[in-house]
Design a protein around this motif. Structure first.
Motif, PDB file in Angstrom:
ATOM      1  N   LEU A  48       0.864  -1.172   0.000  1.00  0.00           N
ATOM      2  CA  LEU A  48       0.000   0.000   0.000  1.00  0.00           C
ATOM      3  C   LEU A  48       0.903   1.226   0.000  1.00  0.00           C
ATOM      4  CD1 LEU A  48      -3.251   0.445   1.715  1.00  0.00           C
ATOM      5  CD2 LEU A  48      -1.549   2.145   2.249  1.00  0.00           C
ATOM      6  N   VAL A  49       0.660   2.158  -0.924  1.00  0.00           N
ATOM      7  CA  VAL A  49       1.536   3.313  -1.097  1.00  0.00           C
ATOM      8  C   VAL A  49       0.733   4.586  -0.847  1.00  0.00           C
ATOM      9  CG1 VAL A  49       3.044   4.529  -2.710  1.00  0.00           C
ATOM     10  CG2 VAL A  49       2.887   2.048  -2.797  1.00  0.00           C
ATOM     11  N   VAL A  50       1.317   5.502  -0.062  1.00  0.00           N
ATOM     12  CA  VAL A  50       0.713   6.811   0.192  1.00  0.00           C
ATOM     13  C   VAL A  50       1.557   7.850  -0.532  1.00  0.00           C
ATOM     14  CG1 VAL A  50       0.041   8.474   1.958  1.00  0.00           C
ATOM     15  CG2 VAL A  50      -0.064   6.034   2.460  1.00  0.00           C
ATOM     16  N   THR A  51       0.914   8.644  -1.406  1.00  0.00           N
ATOM     17  CA  THR A  51       1.632   9.694  -2.138  1.00  0.00           C
ATOM     18  C   THR A  51       0.953  11.025  -1.902  1.00  0.00           C
ATOM     19  OG1 THR A  51       0.327   9.199  -4.109  1.00  0.00           O
ATOM     20  CG2 THR A  51       2.494   8.171  -3.955  1.00  0.00           C
ATOM     21  N   ARG A  52       1.750  12.102  -2.092  1.00  0.00           N
ATOM     22  CA  ARG A  52       1.198  13.443  -1.919  1.00  0.00           C
ATOM     23  C   ARG A  52       1.419  14.247  -3.187  1.00  0.00           C
ATOM     24  NH1 ARG A  52       5.982  14.577   1.955  1.00  0.00           N
ATOM     25  NH2 ARG A  52       7.287  15.922   0.698  1.00  0.00           N
ATOM     26  N   PRO A  53       0.506  15.166  -3.525  1.00  0.00           N
ATOM     27  CA  PRO A  53       0.600  15.897  -4.785  1.00  0.00           C
ATOM     28  C   PRO A  53       1.555  17.088  -4.758  1.00  0.00           C
ATOM     29  CG  PRO A  53      -1.385  16.534  -3.649  1.00  0.00           C
ATOM     30  CD  PRO A  53      -0.745  15.455  -2.832  1.00  0.00           C
ATOM     31  N   ASP A  54       1.778  17.674  -3.561  1.00  0.00           N
ATOM     32  CA  ASP A  54       2.592  18.891  -3.487  1.00  0.00           C
ATOM     33  C   ASP A  54       3.407  18.888  -2.203  1.00  0.00           C
ATOM     34  OD1 ASP A  54       0.796  19.607  -1.426  1.00  0.00           O
ATOM     35  OD2 ASP A  54      -0.531  20.601  -2.847  1.00  0.00           O
ATOM     36  N   ASP A  55       4.165  19.951  -2.014  1.00  0.00           N
ATOM     37  CA  ASP A  55       5.005  20.058  -0.823  1.00  0.00           C
ATOM     38  C   ASP A  55       4.502  21.128   0.138  1.00  0.00           C
ATOM     39  OD1 ASP A  55       6.723  17.996  -1.326  1.00  0.00           O
ATOM     40  OD2 ASP A  55       8.189  19.229  -2.391  1.00  0.00           O
ATOM     41  N   GLU A  56       3.197  21.315   0.217  1.00  0.00           N
ATOM     42  CA  GLU A  56       2.648  22.247   1.195  1.00  0.00           C
ATOM     43  C   GLU A  56       2.899  21.698   2.594  1.00  0.00           C
ATOM     44  OE1 GLU A  56      -1.411  23.382   0.647  1.00  0.00           O
ATOM     45  OE2 GLU A  56      -1.159  23.665  -1.501  1.00  0.00           O
ATOM     46  N   ARG A  57       2.965  22.599   3.558  1.00  0.00           N
ATOM     47  CA  ARG A  57       3.279  22.217   4.927  1.00  0.00           C
ATOM     48  C   ARG A  57       2.287  21.189   5.481  1.00  0.00           C
ATOM     49  NH1 ARG A  57       6.372  24.726   8.911  1.00  0.00           N
ATOM     50  NH2 ARG A  57       5.741  24.221  11.019  1.00  0.00           N
ATOM     51  N   GLU A  58       1.000  21.442   5.309  1.00  0.00           N
ATOM     52  CA  GLU A  58      -0.031  20.540   5.823  1.00  0.00           C
ATOM     53  C   GLU A  58       0.047  19.164   5.166  1.00  0.00           C
ATOM     54  OE1 GLU A  58      -3.499  19.703   8.199  1.00  0.00           O
ATOM     55  OE2 GLU A  58      -2.064  21.343   8.247  1.00  0.00           O
ATOM     56  N   THR A  59       0.266  19.136   3.872  1.00  0.00           N
ATOM     57  CA  THR A  59       0.346  17.867   3.142  1.00  0.00           C
ATOM     58  C   THR A  59       1.570  17.063   3.585  1.00  0.00           C
ATOM     59  OG1 THR A  59      -0.594  19.069   1.284  1.00  0.00           O
ATOM     60  CG2 THR A  59       0.167  16.867   0.844  1.00  0.00           C
ATOM     61  N   ARG A  60       2.698  17.739   3.748  1.00  0.00           N
ATOM     62  CA  ARG A  60       3.910  17.055   4.211  1.00  0.00           C
ATOM     63  C   ARG A  60       3.715  16.504   5.607  1.00  0.00           C
ATOM     64  NH1 ARG A  60       8.449  20.865   4.503  1.00  0.00           N
ATOM     65  NH2 ARG A  60       6.826  22.424   4.555  1.00  0.00           N
ATOM     66  N   ALA A  61       3.052  17.284   6.469  1.00  0.00           N
ATOM     67  CA  ALA A  61       2.846  16.858   7.850  1.00  0.00           C
ATOM     68  C   ALA A  61       1.962  15.611   7.919  1.00  0.00           C
ATOM     69  CB  ALA A  61       2.215  17.986   8.657  1.00  0.00           C
ATOM     70  N   ARG A  62       0.966  15.541   7.058  1.00  0.00           N
ATOM     71  CA  ARG A  62       0.025  14.422   7.120  1.00  0.00           C
ATOM     72  C   ARG A  62       0.452  13.212   6.305  1.00  0.00           C
ATOM     73  NH1 ARG A  62      -5.966  16.266   8.217  1.00  0.00           N
ATOM     74  NH2 ARG A  62      -5.551  18.226   9.281  1.00  0.00           N
ATOM     75  N   HIS A  63       1.491  13.353   5.495  1.00  0.00           N
ATOM     76  CA  HIS A  63       1.949  12.244   4.658  1.00  0.00           C
ATOM     77  C   HIS A  63       2.449  11.082   5.516  1.00  0.00           C
ATOM     78  CE1 HIS A  63       4.863  10.787   1.297  1.00  0.00           C
ATOM     79  NE2 HIS A  63       3.740  10.107   1.282  1.00  0.00           N
ATOM     80  N   GLY A  64       3.413  11.350   6.367  1.00  0.00           N
ATOM     81  CA  GLY A  64       3.968  10.311   7.239  1.00  0.00           C
ATOM     82  C   GLY A  64       2.949   9.825   8.257  1.00  0.00           C
ATOM     83  N   LEU A  65       2.112  10.742   8.752  1.00  0.00           N
ATOM     84  CA  LEU A  65       1.082  10.376   9.719  1.00  0.00           C
ATOM     85  C   LEU A  65       0.114   9.357   9.126  1.00  0.00           C
ATOM     86  CD1 LEU A  65      -0.574  10.901  12.378  1.00  0.00           C
ATOM     87  CD2 LEU A  65      -1.823  12.575  11.030  1.00  0.00           C
ATOM     88  N   THR A  66      -0.339   9.614   7.913  1.00  0.00           N
ATOM     89  CA  THR A  66      -1.299   8.718   7.265  1.00  0.00           C
ATOM     90  C   THR A  66      -0.686   7.338   7.053  1.00  0.00           C
ATOM     91  OG1 THR A  66      -2.343  10.589   6.179  1.00  0.00           O
ATOM     92  CG2 THR A  66      -2.765   8.433   5.253  1.00  0.00           C
ATOM     93  N   ARG A  67       0.549   7.298   6.576  1.00  0.00           N
ATOM     94  CA  ARG A  67       1.218   6.011   6.359  1.00  0.00           C
ATOM     95  C   ARG A  67       1.366   5.257   7.675  1.00  0.00           C
ATOM     96  NH1 ARG A  67       5.280   2.658   8.038  1.00  0.00           N
ATOM     97  NH2 ARG A  67       6.009   1.362   6.351  1.00  0.00           N
ATOM     98  N   ALA A  68       1.734   5.962   8.754  1.00  0.00           N
ATOM     99  CA  ALA A  68       1.916   5.322  10.051  1.00  0.00           C
ATOM    100  C   ALA A  68       0.588   4.784  10.595  1.00  0.00           C
ATOM    101  CB  ALA A  68       2.535   6.295  11.040  1.00  0.00           C
ATOM    102  N   LEU A  69      -0.487   5.545  10.436  1.00  0.00           N
ATOM    103  CA  LEU A  69      -1.791   5.096  10.909  1.00  0.00           C
ATOM    104  C   LEU A  69      -2.257   3.845  10.160  1.00  0.00           C
ATOM    105  CD1 LEU A  69      -3.691   8.477  11.338  1.00  0.00           C
ATOM    106  CD2 LEU A  69      -2.795   7.010  13.136  1.00  0.00           C
ATOM    107  N   ILE A  70      -2.041   3.828   8.840  1.00  0.00           N
ATOM    108  CA  ILE A  70      -2.432   2.665   8.044  1.00  0.00           C
ATOM    109  C   ILE A  70      -1.581   1.450   8.426  1.00  0.00           C
ATOM    110  CG2 ILE A  70      -2.517   1.726   5.706  1.00  0.00           C
ATOM    111  CD1 ILE A  70      -3.267   4.588   4.774  1.00  0.00           C
ATOM    112  N   HIS A  71      -0.285   1.668   8.637  1.00  0.00           N
ATOM    113  CA  HIS A  71       0.598   0.576   9.063  1.00  0.00           C
ATOM    114  C   HIS A  71       0.131   0.004  10.403  1.00  0.00           C
ATOM    115  CE1 HIS A  71       4.210  -1.776   9.712  1.00  0.00           C
ATOM    116  NE2 HIS A  71       4.325  -1.207  10.892  1.00  0.00           N
TER     117      HIS A  71
END
Length: 178
Positions: A50-73
């Motif tokens: 399962l892969v989590v990707t983000r469309p841009d490098d906005e602060r909010e998107t970067r912050a939630r990228h790792g969080l989402t992957r960790a929650l799914i894991h």
């Protein structure tokens, strides 16, 4: 790029992952969990990963990228293996016993302390000074264990109270340390 966010989540055998809009549903041998994720992120299942990707490098998107992957894991590990948090009682007369689904603690108060078993959590009492909190939701297991620990947190002079298994209690010397 988030080091945690770009790692794919390995899906073990016997676990099914479904992505429905911005919701991930994970089914496994121990149960089913579901979690909403940030709408800008993209979650896709590629084979047994399962892969989590983000469309841009906005602060909010970067912050939630790792969080989402960790929650799914955590969800995948929870439905396949489960989580256990161990608690230990230290002190003269401090003990616990299981009464049906609930726990009854003797913690030096004038009354017994009753802890009711929440939905999705099971208690295991191997002996009268240890409690194991088990469940498939990592957040819920940690929260219930923290609430039990808060009934009588460990004190720094004698170390009496409820503490996690393996937790180091910083001790103070007391009056004699002049």
């Amino acid at each position: 790029m988030s080091r945690i966010g770009k790692k794919p989540v390995q899906i073990p055998a016997g676990v099914e992952v479904a992505v429905d809009g911005n919701k991930v549903i994970v089914k496994g041998p121990k149960g089913t969990l579901e979690q909403d994720f940030y709408e800008k992120l993209t979650v896709s299942v590629e084979g047994s990963e399962l892969v989590v990707t983000r469309p841009d490098d906005e602060r909010e998107t970067r912050a939630r990228h790792g969080l989402t992957r960790a929650l799914i894991h955590n969800m995948v590990v929870g439905v396949s293996e489960g989580y256990v948090k161990g608690l230990e009682l230290a002190g003269v007369g401090y003990r616990v016993q299981q009464k049906g689904r609930d726990l009854e603690f003797s913690l030096g108060y004038s009354h017994p302390v009753i802890v009711e078993q929440p939905e999705g959590i099971t208690f295991e009492v191997p002996d009268n000074t240890h409690v194991n909190v088990k469940g498939i939701n990592k957040q819920q297991v940690g929260q219930v264990a923290a609430e039990i620990r808060a009934k009588r947190p460990p004190e720094p002079y004698k170390g009496k109270g409820i503490h996690y298994v393996g937790e180091h209690i910083r001790r103070k010397l007391g009056k004699a340390a002049k």
